[in-house]
Scaffold this motif. Structure first.
Motif, PDB file in Angstrom:
ATOM      1  N   GLN A   1       0.885   4.168  -2.938  1.00 25.58           N
ATOM      2  CA  GLN A   1       0.709   5.573  -2.565  1.00 25.58           C
ATOM      3  C   GLN A   1       1.865   6.418  -3.116  1.00 25.58           C
ATOM      4  O   GLN A   1       1.649   7.487  -3.680  1.00 25.58           O
TER       5      GLN A   1
ATOM      6  N   ASN B   1       0.828  -1.205   0.000  1.00 28.57           N
ATOM      7  CA  ASN B   1       0.000   0.000   0.000  1.00 28.57           C
ATOM      8  C   ASN B   1       0.864   1.257   0.000  1.00 28.57           C
ATOM      9  O   ASN B   1       0.533   2.245  -0.664  1.00 28.57           O
ATOM     10  N   HIS B   2       1.973   1.223   0.712  1.00 29.49           N
ATOM     11  CA  HIS B   2       2.869   2.385   0.739  1.00 29.49           C
ATOM     12  C   HIS B   2       3.494   2.616  -0.645  1.00 29.49           C
ATOM     13  O   HIS B   2       3.660   3.763  -1.072  1.00 29.49           O
TER      14      HIS B   2
ATOM     15  N   GLN C   1      -2.807   9.866   2.045  1.00 35.07           N
ATOM     16  CA  GLN C   1      -3.036   8.639   2.811  1.00 35.07           C
ATOM     17  C   GLN C   1      -4.343   8.005   2.351  1.00 35.07           C
ATOM     18  O   GLN C   1      -5.310   8.707   2.060  1.00 35.07           O
ATOM     19  N   PRO C   2      -4.401   6.679   2.315  1.00 39.08           N
ATOM     20  CA  PRO C   2      -5.649   6.027   1.913  1.00 39.08           C
ATOM     21  C   PRO C   2      -6.715   6.187   2.999  1.00 39.08           C
ATOM     22  O   PRO C   2      -6.417   6.524   4.145  1.00 39.08           O
TER      23      PRO C   2
ATOM     24  N   SER D   1       0.197  10.094  -3.772  1.00 35.17           N
ATOM     25  CA  SER D   1      -1.169  10.332  -3.321  1.00 35.17           C
ATOM     26  C   SER D   1      -1.234  10.533  -1.810  1.00 35.17           C
ATOM     27  O   SER D   1      -0.288  10.255  -1.089  1.00 35.17           O
TER      28      SER D   1
END
Length: 120
Positions: A59, A55-56, A66-67, A64
């Motif tokens: 991103q 996920n990092h 933070q989710p 982008s």
């Protein structure tokens, strides 16, 4: 099928651990079960964001923000089923309880809610 998608950001003063406790709390689950049973809802899906390297990377690739911390999808078979909840006093009571519970953990101004049509 019609879906209400709620993308949630936790409040700045709510830790990841506290958000996860809220997410798995009997109170939240009971409210969702009540909604599923009583207000023409076909299904409710809950997704919790994982704090993992993949996920990092995703991103960072697009620089982008933070989710979202969690996503809830409420599904109805039709627009008519969704519209019926507006007149349902049980739904209005459940909705008020859900808003009150969420307000302790969720930053509403940084969260998003929208309705989509599901196309398989």
């Amino acid at each position: 099928m019609i879906r209400l998608i709620h993308c949630m950001k936790r409040k700045d003063d709510v830790s990841v651990e506290d958000f996860r406790k809220f997410w798995d709390s009997p109170e939240l689950i009971a409210l969702m079960d009540a909604m599923l049973d009583k207000v023409f809802v076909a299904d409710i899906k809950r997704n919790l964001t994982l704090d993992i390297k993949a996920n990092h990377v995703l991103q960072a690739e697009r620089q982008s923000k933070q989710p979202f911390d969690g996503i809830v999808e409420i599904l109805w078979q039709s627009g008519a089923d969704m519209a019926a909840i507006e007149q349902d006093s049980q739904f209005n009571e459940l909705y008020a309880r859900m808003e009150e519970l969420q307000s302790k953990y969720i930053d509403f101004s940084e969260s998003r809610r929208f309705i989509t049509e599901y196309s398989p």
